[in-house]
Design a protein around this motif. Structure first.
Motif, mmCIF file in Angstrom:
data_model
loop_
_atom_site.group_PDB
_atom_site.id
_atom_site.type_symbol
_atom_site.label_atom_id
_atom_site.label_comp_id
_atom_site.label_asym_id
_atom_site.label_seq_id
_atom_site.Cartn_x
_atom_site.Cartn_y
_atom_site.Cartn_z
ATOM 1 N N ARG A 1 0.617 -1.242 0.024
ATOM 2 C CA ARG A 1 -0.336 -0.177 0.196
ATOM 3 C C ARG A 1 1.062 1.470 0.013
ATOM 4 O O ARG A 1 2.106 1.108 0.585
ATOM 5 N N THR B 1 6.150 -2.356 0.809
ATOM 6 C CA THR B 1 5.219 -3.993 0.779
ATOM 7 C C THR B 1 5.448 -4.710 2.157
ATOM 8 O O THR B 1 7.271 -4.752 2.145
ATOM 9 N N THR C 1 -2.120 -12.097 -7.508
ATOM 10 C CA THR C 1 -1.816 -10.794 -7.409
ATOM 11 C C THR C 1 -3.330 -10.254 -6.905
ATOM 12 O O THR C 1 -3.677 -10.348 -8.128
ATOM 13 N N THR D 1 -5.671 -6.667 -6.634
ATOM 14 C CA THR D 1 -5.912 -5.514 -5.806
ATOM 15 C C THR D 1 -7.152 -4.654 -5.866
ATOM 16 O O THR D 1 -7.969 -5.253 -5.943
ATOM 17 N N CYS D 2 -7.122 -4.265 -5.047
ATOM 18 C CA CYS D 2 -8.905 -3.466 -4.329
ATOM 19 C C CYS D 2 -8.661 -2.029 -4.228
ATOM 20 O O CYS D 2 -7.202 -1.590 -3.503
ATOM 21 N N GLU E 1 -5.586 2.289 -3.204
ATOM 22 C CA GLU E 1 -5.689 1.316 -3.083
ATOM 23 C C GLU E 1 -4.404 0.040 -2.105
ATOM 24 O O GLU E 1 -3.740 0.232 -1.892
ATOM 25 N N THR F 1 -2.301 -3.931 -2.031
ATOM 26 C CA THR F 1 -2.216 -5.414 -3.170
ATOM 27 C C THR F 1 -2.142 -5.974 -2.021
ATOM 28 O O THR F 1 -0.987 -6.847 -1.325
ATOM 29 N N THR G 1 -0.791 -9.913 -2.080
ATOM 30 C CA THR G 1 0.085 -10.781 -3.006
ATOM 31 C C THR G 1 0.536 -12.306 -2.059
ATOM 32 O O THR G 1 0.487 -12.349 -1.243
#
Length: 122
Positions: free
Chosen positions: A34, A43, A90, A92-93, A105, A107, A109
């Protein structure tokens, strides 16, 4: 025969707590990415499977669900078929922005590289 999903929890860079439902013989870890308030991208590992090895081969379908009511996140990823060939998913939201206006956003993983137990034959 595949085993039932396990439950775990983890916190992201902003301190939001997530619940992870995971297949113990497939998922190694979940990372979350993020953008921080400073504008820098970060990350980190959100959750790590405590198992060092697969006890059994994963079934023909594995599901991983990640939820965080506070961030309005409820997503599920299903992998069907040969999980040994799928090494990373992966997703993403968008989530409500910390400031209360707009969205941010994030993400997730999901990585599958949990090794088989030595001598397991699968």
């Amino acid at each position: 025969m595949a085993r039932h999903n396990r439950e775990g929890i983890g916190s992201d860079q902003e301190g939001f707590e997530y619940r992870v439902s995971y297949q113990p013989d497939w998922l190694r870890h979940v990372k979350v990415t993020r953008r921080l308030p400073s504008g820098r991208q970060s990350t980190m590992t959100l959750f790590r499977n405590p198992a060092e090895f697969q006890e059994r081969a994963p079934g023909s379908q594995v599901r991983t669900r990640i939820t965080c009511p506070e961030q309005e996140v409820d997503l599920e990823v299903t992998v069907r078929g040969d999980q040994a060939r799928v090494s990373r998913c992966t997703v993403t939201c968008r989530v409500p922005a910390e400031e209360g206006t707009g969205t941010d956003e994030i993400t997730f993983t999901l990585e599958n590289n949990l090794p088989s137990a030595p001598g397991s034959g699968f």
